[in-house]
Design an enzyme around this catalytic site. Structure first.
Site, PDB file in Angstrom:
ATOM      1  CG  HIS A 123     -80.874  32.465   3.454  1.00 48.67           C
ATOM      2  ND1 HIS A 123     -81.042  31.517   4.439  1.00 48.67           N
ATOM      3  CD2 HIS A 123     -81.382  33.610   3.971  1.00 48.67           C
ATOM      4  CE1 HIS A 123     -81.635  32.051   5.481  1.00 48.67           C
ATOM      5  NE2 HIS A 123     -81.849  33.327   5.221  1.00 48.67           N
ATOM      6  CG  ASP A 153     -79.523  28.451   4.546  1.00 47.84           C
ATOM      7  OD1 ASP A 153     -78.817  29.120   3.767  1.00 47.84           O
ATOM      8  OD2 ASP A 153     -80.481  28.942   5.170  1.00 47.84           O
ATOM      9  CB  SER A 227     -81.484  34.451   8.298  1.00 47.83           C
ATOM     10  OG  SER A 227     -82.823  34.211   7.962  1.00 47.83           O
TER      11      SER A 227
END
Length: 473
Positions: A123, A153, A227
């Protein structure tokens, strides 16, 4: 003089806050008096040693870790039209559309210095036209996209940089609840930041809206921008890739101690496939299951409503070859407890291709051990039906399916121009939601429904929100 005194009090309030300003105001309103002499108190300080040992510090370990954690900058070019998403006016007046650059920030981890490999989240780089990486020494280099996997992911990039350091990878089996961990990343674009905590849980698989899950849960602060960053143990080994924080108020509301990271064992397996082929293939057992509820448990004579009951076994599938039958109840897989159908599906999605699987099955009051393997399904249309030649199929992204359990079908991933599938009306991005050949919810079921090669084949397609029935000739 009075005005000057009031101004001084207001200035102090702005500088130090209401509490300090109130104290100053009260002091100014007191009558003048001689200040008593007070001896200066010594400043409190931590001792340099305790019992002859230096105080513990994460600094030495972090000196080896932080050079391997990078900031990831992405740019995406989008066309913005004054007519919004109206397709007619966008086509009629393309000259009125303007290009806009969307930028975002994330983190990444160097895992192979020789190859220049950097792991991050899917993402973080999804939809990006340009990705660059800023190293801890300030260098910024353009990154080459290798591949990504939306369902776990995980994404892999390569950077053409010398004198870089990779983080050593830890062994998953050594991670336990209560172990201290440290998160390193680039939250909110502030620059490299370190937070610490413990492992709150392992094997988390109930996070809403995410694909296949086997998360490490930690109370180390993980915020937007973290992230793709590193979760390390106290030896400076990479134990996970930070991916998400959970907050009912939204991620921008701040950290509440519920952070999640992808275990490095899973990330390593995905990385290996991406580095080899650029994509990830998953295997299937080739069967449909349903969660055992109280009604089903009673009908099957089970003491506890737990497990995944087999409702359909596909011809020629690993499940069929292993002897699984309709009515069997799977309660464990490779020693991992299976409480419901979702848990079994999640287990399959996390296994490496052709991985051996031992299922614990309840059948007629007995417990059986069934050995099988996860097998990849051919995804080309010709292997499904000759009328679909030229199309490539895929299952729906797991995250999308989890968001809406009622959504099912087969995604048309690619269609070769001029092919039979293209002439029959299939297009990239179509979702096949039904067919006259039988019911299905995924690619395995779709293939099985077409095993008898029906004379007439009609597919129901969903395309940009519209439903149409198309005859395959």
């Amino acid at each position: 003089m009075r005005a000057k005194t009031t101004l001084l009090a207001l200035t102090a309030a702005a500088a130090f806050g209401g509490f300090t300003a109130t104290a100053i105001r009260d002091a100014l309103q007191q009558p003048a008096a001689a200040a008593p002499t007070v001896a200066a108190l010594p400043m409190a300080a931590l001792p340099a040693t305790v019992d002859g040992q230096a105080l513990p510090s994460l600094a030495p370990m972090l000196k080896t870790v932080t050079p391997s954690v990078v900031s990831v900058h992405t740019k995406q070019r989008v066309r913005v039209s004054p007519f919004g998403n109206d397709p007619f006016f966008r086509r009629m007046f393309p000259e009125l559309s303007q290009e806009r650059i969307n930028e975002s920030l994330g983190s990444g981890v160097i895992v192979d210095a020789a190859q220049g490999y950097v792991l991050t989240n899917h993402h973080v780089i999804e939809g990006a036209d340009d990705v660059s990486v800023t190293l801890s020494d300030g260098r910024t280099v353009k990154a080459e996209f290798i591949g990504s996997d939306i369902d776990t992911d995980v994404a892999l990039m390569r950077i053409p940089a010398d004198n870089i350091t990779a983080l050593p990878l830890a062994q998953d089996a050594n991670l336990q609840v209560g172990d201290f961990v440290v998160a390193v990343g680039n939250p909110f674009g502030f620059g490299q930041t370190v937070t610490s905590g413990i492992v709150s849980a392992v094997g988390r698989s109930n996070v809403p809206g995410v694909g296949y899950q086997n998360f490490i849960q930690t109370d180390a602060s993980i915020n937007p921008g973290n992230s793709g960053g590193a979760l390390v143990n106290l030896r400076g080994q990479l134990v996970g890739i930070n991916t998400a924080s959970f907050n009912t108020q939204g991620s921008m509301a701040g950290n509440i101690g519920l952070g999640f990271a992808i275990p490095i064992g899973l990330a390593r397996n995905v990385m290996t496939q991406l580095a080899t082929t650029g994509s990830v293939q998953r295997g299937t057992l080739g069967m449909d299951t349903q969660t055992v509820d109280a009604r089903i448990a009673q009908g099957l004579g089970l003491d506890t409503p737990r497990g995944a009951v087999v409702t359909r076994v596909y011809n020629g599938s690993p499940a069929a070859r292993a002897g699984l039958r309709t009515g069997d109840v799977v309660v464990a897989a490779n020693g991992q407890r299976i409480d419901d159908s979702e848990a079994l599906r999640n287990f399959q999605g996390l296994q490496a291709l052709d991985a051996p699987v031992i299922l614990e099955v309840l059948r007629d009051g007995r417990t059986l051990k069934v050995e099988t393997r996860l097998t990849a399904l051919p995804r080309d249309g010709a292997s499904v039906d000759i009328r679909l030649t030229g199309a490539t199929f895929a299952d729906l992204p797991e995250a999308l399916r989890r968001q809406n359990q009622r959504v099912g079908g087969v995604l048309v991933e690619k269609v070769e121009p001029g092919s039979r599938a293209h002439q029959n009306g299939l297009r990239e991005g179509d979702l096949i939601v039904a067919a006259n050949s039988g019911q299905f919810r995924d690619l395995a079921g779709f293939r099985d429904s077409l095993a008898d090669r029906p004379t007439d084949l009609v597919l129901r397609l969903s395309r940009r929100g519209r439903i149409a029935d198309v005859m395959m000739r």
